[in-house]
Write a protein that holds these residues in place. Structure first.
Motif, PDB file in Angstrom:
ATOM      1  N   LEU A 455       0.668  -1.288   0.141  1.00  0.00           N
ATOM      2  CA  LEU A 455       0.041  -0.046  -0.020  1.00  0.00           C
ATOM      3  C   LEU A 455       0.802   1.110   0.102  1.00  0.00           C
ATOM      4  N   ALA A 456       1.853   1.270   0.678  1.00  0.00           N
ATOM      5  CA  ALA A 456       2.835   2.300   0.802  1.00  0.00           C
ATOM      6  C   ALA A 456       3.492   2.601  -0.425  1.00  0.00           C
ATOM      7  N   MET A 457       3.823   1.613  -1.143  1.00  0.00           N
ATOM      8  CA  MET A 457       4.581   1.568  -2.722  1.00  0.00           C
ATOM      9  C   MET A 457       3.442   2.164  -3.712  1.00  0.00           C
ATOM     10  N   LYS A 458       2.259   1.707  -3.344  1.00  0.00           N
ATOM     11  CA  LYS A 458       1.254   2.006  -4.395  1.00  0.00           C
ATOM     12  C   LYS A 458       0.985   3.886  -4.214  1.00  0.00           C
ATOM     13  N   GLU A 459       0.825   4.232  -2.997  1.00  0.00           N
ATOM     14  CA  GLU A 459       0.703   5.632  -2.706  1.00  0.00           C
ATOM     15  C   GLU A 459       1.889   6.232  -3.327  1.00  0.00           C
ATOM     16  N   ASP A 465       3.751  10.011  -9.883  1.00  0.00           N
ATOM     17  CA  ASP A 465       3.156  10.195 -11.169  1.00  0.00           C
ATOM     18  C   ASP A 465       2.324  11.404 -11.478  1.00  0.00           C
ATOM     19  N   LEU A 466       1.777  11.609 -10.168  1.00  0.00           N
ATOM     20  CA  LEU A 466       0.965  12.971  -9.907  1.00  0.00           C
ATOM     21  C   LEU A 466       1.847  14.429 -10.216  1.00  0.00           C
ATOM     22  N   ALA A 467       2.936  14.392  -9.552  1.00  0.00           N
ATOM     23  CA  ALA A 467       3.885  15.367  -9.295  1.00  0.00           C
ATOM     24  C   ALA A 467       4.488  15.493 -10.643  1.00  0.00           C
ATOM     25  N   LEU A 468       4.917  14.428 -11.596  1.00  0.00           N
ATOM     26  CA  LEU A 468       5.506  14.734 -12.828  1.00  0.00           C
ATOM     27  C   LEU A 468       4.513  15.369 -13.733  1.00  0.00           C
ATOM     28  N   HIS A 469       3.094  14.990 -13.744  1.00  0.00           N
ATOM     29  CA  HIS A 469       2.345  15.361 -14.867  1.00  0.00           C
ATOM     30  C   HIS A 469       1.439  16.645 -13.976  1.00  0.00           C
ATOM     31  N   ALA A 470       1.938  17.110 -13.145  1.00  0.00           N
ATOM     32  CA  ALA A 470       1.111  18.237 -12.639  1.00  0.00           C
ATOM     33  C   ALA A 470       0.589  19.363 -13.534  1.00  0.00           C
ATOM     34  N   ASP A 471       1.719  19.611 -14.339  1.00  0.00           N
ATOM     35  CA  ASP A 471       1.190  20.633 -15.291  1.00  0.00           C
ATOM     36  C   ASP A 471       0.676  20.147 -16.623  1.00  0.00           C
ATOM     37  N   GLU A 472       0.412  19.108 -16.690  1.00  0.00           N
ATOM     38  CA  GLU A 472      -0.073  18.151 -17.857  1.00  0.00           C
ATOM     39  C   GLU A 472      -1.403  17.650 -17.633  1.00  0.00           C
TER      40      GLU A 472
END
Length: 556
Positions: A455-459, A465-472
Motif C-alpha cells: 500500500l505504501a509503494m502504491k501511494e 506520477d501526479l507530481a510529474l504530470h502536474a502541469d499536464e
C-alpha cells in the motif's frame, strides 16, 4: 527464420506449422507412433514450484544438474542423458572426450534457479481478456512473445550466468521447446474463441485487423521478411530436405488460421475451468468450440480425479489464486465495490497472485520510478554488444531489485533473440515487473507486513506520477477521454475503418484533381490555339477527333 518467427506477426503461424510438421514426421517412424501428438505444457500448474515442477517429473527430463555441467539426468543415466540423447551443440569447456563417450554434448537446463517464476492462471486470464487486439508493438501477440514466451524460455534455460539449450539458438533440441509452443498455441486458440475470432473465415481476415495485424508495418521492415497473411513462412534450410512437406503445402498465416482445416485439437485440461474465462469472455454464449477445444478424455479425467483424491490442490501459488478469486466473487456482491469492472477485478487477481509469489521468497513489492535511465537510439547500433553490467548500472535501475531482476533473468534469452537493446530500453519491464493491484483487500495468506509495504509503494508511485504530470493534468485527462478505443496496431480500433476510408478518399481526390487540372490546362491551351492561330495555313495540334492527353477518360 528467427526474424520472421519471433519479430513479426507470423509468430503463431510459424510455430504452429513447425509443430504440425514435427508431429507428422514422428508418426512416420512406425506403427507404434502413428497416434503421436505433442502434449502441451500447462505452465500454470507449475507456478511456484521451481525445480520441483511437475514437468520435471513427467519423464521429459529433470531441471538440470549444476554439479554435472547442467546436464539433464546425468546421475541416474535417464532417457535424456548424454549417453542416450547425445547432442552436437551447447557444449561447455568442462566437456571433453573423456567424459563424453558418445561424442555428443548433453541436454542442458538450469531451470528454476533464478527468482523468475512461471505465471499462474490469473496472469494468463488477465492478459487474454485485457488484449482483444492481435496488435503491433502492443497487443496479444507482443505480450505472448515478449512476456509469456520469454518467461518460460528463461525459466528453463536459466539466467545470465548460464548457457543452456532453451536460452540458445538450439532451443529446439530440448523437448520442452515443443511442449512450450504447443501450450502457447493452445493459449492462442483460447484467445481467439474468447473474442469470437475463431468464427472468422480465413479469406475474410483482411477485414478483421483485430484478429490479425501485419507487423512490422512496411515502412519499418528494415530487412525483416514480410508478414502479411499470404506471405510464405520461411524454414531455411528445411526446404531442402526431401521429407519436408512445406514445399508442397506452402504454409502461410492465412492457411494456418483455421485449426479444423489442419485437424488440430486440444484437450481442455484444467486451465479453462480454473481461468474463469467462461464467465468473463463476451463470446461464450455457445460455449467453447468442442471441435478444437475438446472435452477431456476419460483417461485425463481419471488422472485429474486421482490427483484431487490424494489432496493435491496444486502448488501453494495455485491454491492462493483460487482463494483470491473466491474472495473476489464475495466482494463483487458488496455495494462498496460496485464501481469496479471486470478489467479491475482480473488485474487485481493477477497482481495479488504475482505479489504473493514475491512474498513467498521474502522479496518486497516492486517500485518502478516514473522515469529511469534506459538505452537511447544511439545505443541501438551496438545491439547485443551491450553488456549486462551496462544495463544494471543505469540510473534508476541500479539498486532497484525488480528492474535488476528483469534484466538479469532475461539477458541470456534476449541476447540469443537479438533483443538486448529492447531489454535495455525497458521494453520488457511492463511484461515482467509485478504490478500493484487496482483493488485493495487482504485474505488470510497475505502477510500484513508485505501488504502494508504494498500500500505504501502504491501511494508513493501514485504521488510521483501526479507530481510529474502536474502541469499536464488537463491534457492527460483530455487524451484519456479521446483515446478510449483499444489499439489494433498503431491505429485505434474504432477509427480503423474511418482511417482506411479517409486514406482511400484522399488518394481518389488527389488523382481526380490532377486529372481535372491537366484536362483544363490542355483544353484552355487548345481553345486559345483554335481562336487565335498563329499560322492559319498550319493544322492546329488540337485535333477534336482524337483523344487528347487532357481527356478525363484517358487520364483515369
Amino acid at each position: 527464420d528467427q526474424t520472421q518467427a519471433h519479430g513479426t506477426s507470423e509468430f503463431f503461424a510459424w510455430h504452429r506449422y513447425l509443430l504440425w510438421e514435427f508431429e507428422n514426421q514422428v508418426r512416420r517412424l512406425g506403427p507404434e507412433y502413428e497416434c503421436f501428438s505433442v502434449p502441451y505444457w500447462d505452465v500454470t500448474t507449475d507456478t511456484g514450484l521451481f525445480t520441483d515442477a511437475f514437468v520435471f517429473k513427467s519423464g521429459i527430463g529433470g531441471p538440470g544438474e549444476p554439479d554435472h555441467d547442467e546436464c539433464v539426468n546425468a546421475e541416474n543415466d535417464g532417457a535424456w542423458s548424454r549417453e542416450d540423447f547425445p547432442l552436437p551443440h551447447v557444449c561447455h569447456e568442462l566437456e571433453s572426450a573423456a567424459d563424453n563417450p558418445t561424442n555428443g554434448c548433453c541436454l542442458k537446463r538450469a531451470a528454476g534457479r533464478t527468482s523468475l517464476d512461471l505465471s499462474g492462471v490469473s496472469g494468463y486470464t488477465n492478459f487474454i481478456k485485457k488484449y482483444p487486439n492481435f496488435g503491433a508493438d502492443i497487443g496479444f501477440r507482443s505480450w505472448t512473445f515478449n512476456g509469456k514466451h520469454g518467461e518460460v524460455h528463461s525459466f528453463v534455460g536459466g539466467g545470465f550466468d548460464s548457457y543452456t539449450h532453451m536460452i540458445s539458438r538450439y532451443a529446439s533440441e530440448d523437448p520442452l521447446f515443443y511442449m512450450l509452443h504447443s501450450w502457447l498455441d493452445y493459449v492462442y486458440v483460447v484467445w481467439k474463441q474468447c473474442w469470437g475470432y475463431n468464427k472468422i473465415a480465413p479469406e475474410d481476415l483482411d477485414q478483421h485487423p483485430s484478429a490479425y495485424f501485419e507487423y512490422p508495418i512496411a515502412s519499418k521492415k528494415m530487412g525483416v521478411p514480410s508478414s502479411g497473411l499470404d506471405d510464405a513462412l520461411l524454414y531455411l534450410p528445411m526446404h531442402d530436405l526431401p521429407w519436408w512437406e512445406g514445399k508442397k503445402r506452402m504454409p502461410t498465416a492465412r492457411k494456418l488460421y483455421d485449426e479444423q482445416a489442419w485437424n488440430m485439437q486440444y484437450e481442455r485440461g484444467t486451465f479453462l475451468p480454473k481461468s474463469k474465462l467462461s464467465i468473463v469472455c463476451d463470446n461464450q454464449e455457445d460455449g467453447w468450440d468442442s471441435n478444437v477445444l475438446v472435452p477431456n478424455s476419460e483417461e485425463t479425467k481419471a488422472i485429474i480425479e486421482a490427483l484431487r483424491s490424494h489432496g493435491d490442490e496444486g502448488s501453494e501459488v495455485d491454491v492462493y489464486q483460487q482463494r483470491v478469486w473466491t474472495e473476489i466473487e464475495r466482494l463483487k456482491t458488496l455495494a462498496s465495490f460496485a464501481d469496479y469492472d471486470d478489467a479491475d477485478w482480473l488485474q487485481t487477481w493477477h497482481a495479488k497472485t504475482c505479489n504473493f509469489q514475491r512474498q513467498r521468497r521474502n522479496a518486497m513489492p516492486c517500485y518502478v520510478p516514473v522515469d529511469y535511465e534506459k538505452c537511447t537510439d544511439d545505443d541501438q547500433v551496438r545491439g547485443d554488444a551491450i553488456t549486462l553490467e551496462e544495463l544494471l548500472q543505469k540510473d534508476g535501475v541500479h539498486g532497484n531489485t525488480c528492474l535488476e531482476e528483469v534484466r538479469g533473468n532475461l539477458y541470456a534469452w534476449a541476447k540469443q533473440s537479438g533483443l538486448v537493446y529492447e531489454l535495455c530500453a525497458g521494453r520488457f519491464d511492463d511484461y515482467h515487473v509485478c504490478p500493484l493491484p487496482v483493488i485493495d483487500f487482504m485474505i488470510d495468506e497475505d502477510d500484513a507486513h508485505y501488504y502494508d509495504a504494498l500500500l505504501a509503494m502504491k501511494e508513493k508511485m501514485r504521488s510521483e506520477d501526479l507530481a510529474l504530470h502536474a502541469d499536464e493534468n488537463n491534457l492527460v485527462m483530455a487524451k484519456s477521454n479521446v483515446v478510449s478505443a483499444p489499439l489494433i496496431g498503431e491505429i485505434a480500433d474504432l477509427i480503423y475503418p474511418m482511417y482506411h476510408s479517409i486514406v482511400s478518399t484522399m488518394i481518389v481526390l488527389v488523382m481526380l484533381g490532377v486529372a481535372i487540372f491537366t484536362m483544363l490546362r490542355y483544353c484552355c491551351r487548345c481553345q486559345s490555339d483554335l481562336s487565335h492561330p498563329s499560322d492559319p495555313t498550319q493544322e492546329n495540334e488540337c485535333n477534336t477527333d482524337m483523344f487528347g492527353y487532357g481527356s478525363m477518360a484517358e487520364m483515369l
